[in-house]
Design a protein around this motif. Structure first.
Motif, PDB file in Angstrom:
ATOM      1  N   LEU A  43       0.821  -1.214   0.000  1.00 13.20           N
ATOM      2  CA  LEU A  43       0.000   0.000   0.000  1.00 13.20           C
ATOM      3  C   LEU A  43       0.853   1.262   0.000  1.00 13.20           C
ATOM      4  O   LEU A  43       0.588   2.204  -0.739  1.00 13.20           O
ATOM      5  N   ASP A  44       1.880   1.282   0.847  1.00 16.29           N
ATOM      6  CA  ASP A  44       2.686   2.492   1.019  1.00 16.29           C
ATOM      7  C   ASP A  44       3.641   2.769  -0.136  1.00 16.29           C
ATOM      8  O   ASP A  44       3.926   3.919  -0.440  1.00 16.29           O
ATOM      9  N   HIS A  45       4.188   1.721  -0.728  1.00 18.67           N
ATOM     10  CA  HIS A  45       5.326   1.926  -1.623  1.00 18.67           C
ATOM     11  C   HIS A  45       5.123   1.542  -3.082  1.00 18.67           C
ATOM     12  O   HIS A  45       5.791   2.086  -3.944  1.00 18.67           O
ATOM     13  N   SER A  46       4.227   0.620  -3.386  1.00 14.67           N
ATOM     14  CA  SER A  46       4.176   0.115  -4.755  1.00 14.67           C
ATOM     15  C   SER A  46       3.285   0.934  -5.685  1.00 14.67           C
ATOM     16  O   SER A  46       3.445   0.861  -6.898  1.00 14.67           O
ATOM     17  N   SER A  47       2.335   1.685  -5.136  1.00 15.06           N
ATOM     18  CA  SER A  47       1.340   2.419  -5.931  1.00 15.06           C
ATOM     19  C   SER A  47       0.530   1.484  -6.829  1.00 15.06           C
ATOM     20  O   SER A  47      -0.051   1.908  -7.817  1.00 15.06           O
ATOM     21  N   SER A  48       0.505   0.217  -6.486  1.00 17.79           N
ATOM     22  CA  SER A  48      -0.275  -0.758  -7.247  1.00 17.79           C
ATOM     23  C   SER A  48      -1.750  -0.625  -6.898  1.00 17.79           C
ATOM     24  O   SER A  48      -2.099  -0.281  -5.775  1.00 17.79           O
ATOM     25  N   GLU A  49      -2.610  -0.918  -7.856  1.00 19.02           N
ATOM     26  CA  GLU A  49      -4.046  -0.867  -7.606  1.00 19.02           C
ATOM     27  C   GLU A  49      -4.481  -1.985  -6.663  1.00 19.02           C
ATOM     28  O   GLU A  49      -5.481  -1.884  -5.985  1.00 19.02           O
ATOM     29  N   ARG A  50      -3.741  -3.081  -6.676  1.00 17.57           N
ATOM     30  CA  ARG A  50      -4.092  -4.209  -5.808  1.00 17.57           C
ATOM     31  C   ARG A  50      -2.838  -5.020  -5.503  1.00 17.57           C
ATOM     32  O   ARG A  50      -1.830  -4.894  -6.172  1.00 17.57           O
ATOM     33  N   TYR A  51      -2.962  -5.816  -4.481  1.00 21.47           N
ATOM     34  CA  TYR A  51      -1.905  -6.765  -4.146  1.00 21.47           C
ATOM     35  C   TYR A  51      -2.570  -8.097  -3.864  1.00 21.47           C
ATOM     36  O   TYR A  51      -3.779  -8.174  -3.650  1.00 21.47           O
ATOM     37  N   ASP A  89       2.668  -7.786  -5.734  1.00 23.72           N
ATOM     38  CA  ASP A  89       1.989  -6.666  -6.370  1.00 23.72           C
ATOM     39  C   ASP A  89       2.678  -6.399  -7.702  1.00 23.72           C
ATOM     40  O   ASP A  89       3.777  -6.866  -7.946  1.00 23.72           O
ATOM     41  N   MET A  90       1.999  -5.683  -8.542  1.00 19.44           N
ATOM     42  CA  MET A  90       2.546  -5.365  -9.859  1.00 19.44           C
ATOM     43  C   MET A  90       2.796  -3.857  -9.979  1.00 19.44           C
ATOM     44  O   MET A  90       2.712  -3.286 -11.056  1.00 19.44           O
ATOM     45  N   THR A 123      12.262 -15.161   0.184  1.00 19.59           N
ATOM     46  CA  THR A 123      12.526 -14.907  -1.230  1.00 19.59           C
ATOM     47  C   THR A 123      11.903 -13.573  -1.606  1.00 19.59           C
ATOM     48  O   THR A 123      10.738 -13.319  -1.294  1.00 19.59           O
ATOM     49  N   ILE A 124      12.691 -12.728  -2.262  1.00 21.31           N
ATOM     50  CA  ILE A 124      12.194 -11.464  -2.798  1.00 21.31           C
ATOM     51  C   ILE A 124      12.590 -11.415  -4.269  1.00 21.31           C
ATOM     52  O   ILE A 124      13.753 -11.639  -4.613  1.00 21.31           O
ATOM     53  N   VAL A 125      11.602 -11.111  -5.104  1.00 24.00           N
ATOM     54  CA  VAL A 125      11.834 -10.988  -6.543  1.00 24.00           C
ATOM     55  C   VAL A 125      11.254  -9.643  -6.962  1.00 24.00           C
ATOM     56  O   VAL A 125      10.080  -9.356  -6.679  1.00 24.00           O
ATOM     57  N   SER A 126      12.072  -8.812  -7.612  1.00 27.48           N
ATOM     58  CA  SER A 126      11.598  -7.498  -8.014  1.00 27.48           C
ATOM     59  C   SER A 126      12.470  -6.942  -9.141  1.00 27.48           C
ATOM     60  O   SER A 126      13.701  -7.035  -9.077  1.00 27.48           O
ATOM     61  N   ARG A 127      11.833  -6.417 -10.126  1.00 21.07           N
ATOM     62  CA  ARG A 127      12.442  -5.829 -11.313  1.00 21.07           C
ATOM     63  C   ARG A 127      13.396  -6.814 -11.983  1.00 21.07           C
ATOM     64  O   ARG A 127      12.942  -7.764 -12.598  1.00 21.07           O
ATOM     65  N   ARG A 128      14.689  -6.632 -11.827  1.00 24.24           N
ATOM     66  CA  ARG A 128      15.648  -7.518 -12.509  1.00 24.24           C
ATOM     67  C   ARG A 128      16.454  -8.368 -11.544  1.00 24.24           C
ATOM     68  O   ARG A 128      17.541  -8.842 -11.890  1.00 24.24           O
ATOM     69  N   PRO A 137      12.774  -9.316 -16.712  1.00 18.96           N
ATOM     70  CA  PRO A 137      12.366  -8.419 -15.629  1.00 18.96           C
ATOM     71  C   PRO A 137      10.952  -8.701 -15.141  1.00 18.96           C
ATOM     72  O   PRO A 137      10.089  -9.110 -15.916  1.00 18.96           O
ATOM     73  N   LEU A 138      10.733  -8.482 -13.866  1.00 19.24           N
ATOM     74  CA  LEU A 138       9.427  -8.665 -13.250  1.00 19.24           C
ATOM     75  C   LEU A 138       8.866  -7.301 -12.862  1.00 19.24           C
ATOM     76  O   LEU A 138       9.490  -6.589 -12.070  1.00 19.24           O
ATOM     77  N   PRO A 139       7.712  -6.934 -13.403  1.00 13.24           N
ATOM     78  CA  PRO A 139       7.097  -5.698 -12.928  1.00 13.24           C
ATOM     79  C   PRO A 139       6.494  -5.956 -11.551  1.00 13.24           C
ATOM     80  O   PRO A 139       5.774  -6.915 -11.354  1.00 13.24           O
ATOM     81  N   GLY A 140       6.837  -5.145 -10.592  1.00 15.86           N
ATOM     82  CA  GLY A 140       6.306  -5.327  -9.248  1.00 15.86           C
ATOM     83  C   GLY A 140       7.291  -6.021  -8.331  1.00 15.86           C
ATOM     84  O   GLY A 140       8.464  -6.175  -8.636  1.00 15.86           O
TER      85      GLY A 140
END
Length: 159
Positions: A34-42, A59-60, A116-121, A141-144
């Motif tokens: 909610l705070d950081h991704s600006s995604s419409e949903r998670y 989130d995306m 595990t964290i996966v984000s961007r590249r 690359p992974l969006p989100g």
């Protein structure tokens, strides 16, 4: 979280520490989305697999490295993911922060679980019981941002 607690009530009643850790981890990951991704949903998930309790959030929205690079300089997306796990690392400007992922890190470390964290590249995997870190670039690359945790279950409590 209520649905998760209802679905796995037998496991959580038998292990209150696990229930607390799962609740705290999902709350932190939801708040980060909610705070950081600006995604419409998670999206949240949880379940039992091979004597482990798996849970996570995805989130995306804006990626973790994308958000951090506005405030911190790192050589790569992998380095941004490593940085994000340190206490006090935040992109907030008006109030203190930077505890969410470090809390998740500590919860899983104390339980000898996996993160595990996966984000961007980039991807980062921590195997706390074996004290191993695996990190590297993604092929695509992974969006989100996807963040997953695994807590070991006590024997006989994986129904």
């Amino acid at each position: 979280m209520d649905e998760l607690e209802n679905r796995f009530s037998e496991i959580f009643r038998a292990d209150e520490d696990l229930a607390f850790s799962c609740r705290l981890m999902l709350n932190e990951l939801m708040q980060n989305s909610l705070d950081h991704s600006s995604s419409e949903r998670y999206y949240l998930y949880g379940g039992v697999w091979e004597n482990e309790f798996h849970l996570g959030a995805l989130d995306m929205g804006i990626t973790l490295p994308g958000r951090l690079e506005g405030k911190y300089t790192c050589a790569s997306d992998v380095e941004h993911l490593k940085l994000a796990l340190k206490p006090g690392i935040t992109t907030r400007r008006l109030r203190p922060g930077g505890l969410g992922l470090s809390h998740v890190f500590e919860l899983l470390k104390n339980a000898e679980g996996r993160l595990t964290i996966v984000s961007r590249r980039a991807q980062l995997r921590r195997y706390f019981k074996r004290r191993v870190t695996a990190a590297g670039a993604l092929k695509y690359p992974l969006p989100g941002t996807w963040c997953f945790g695994r807590f070991p279950l006590q024997k006989g409590r994986n129904k």
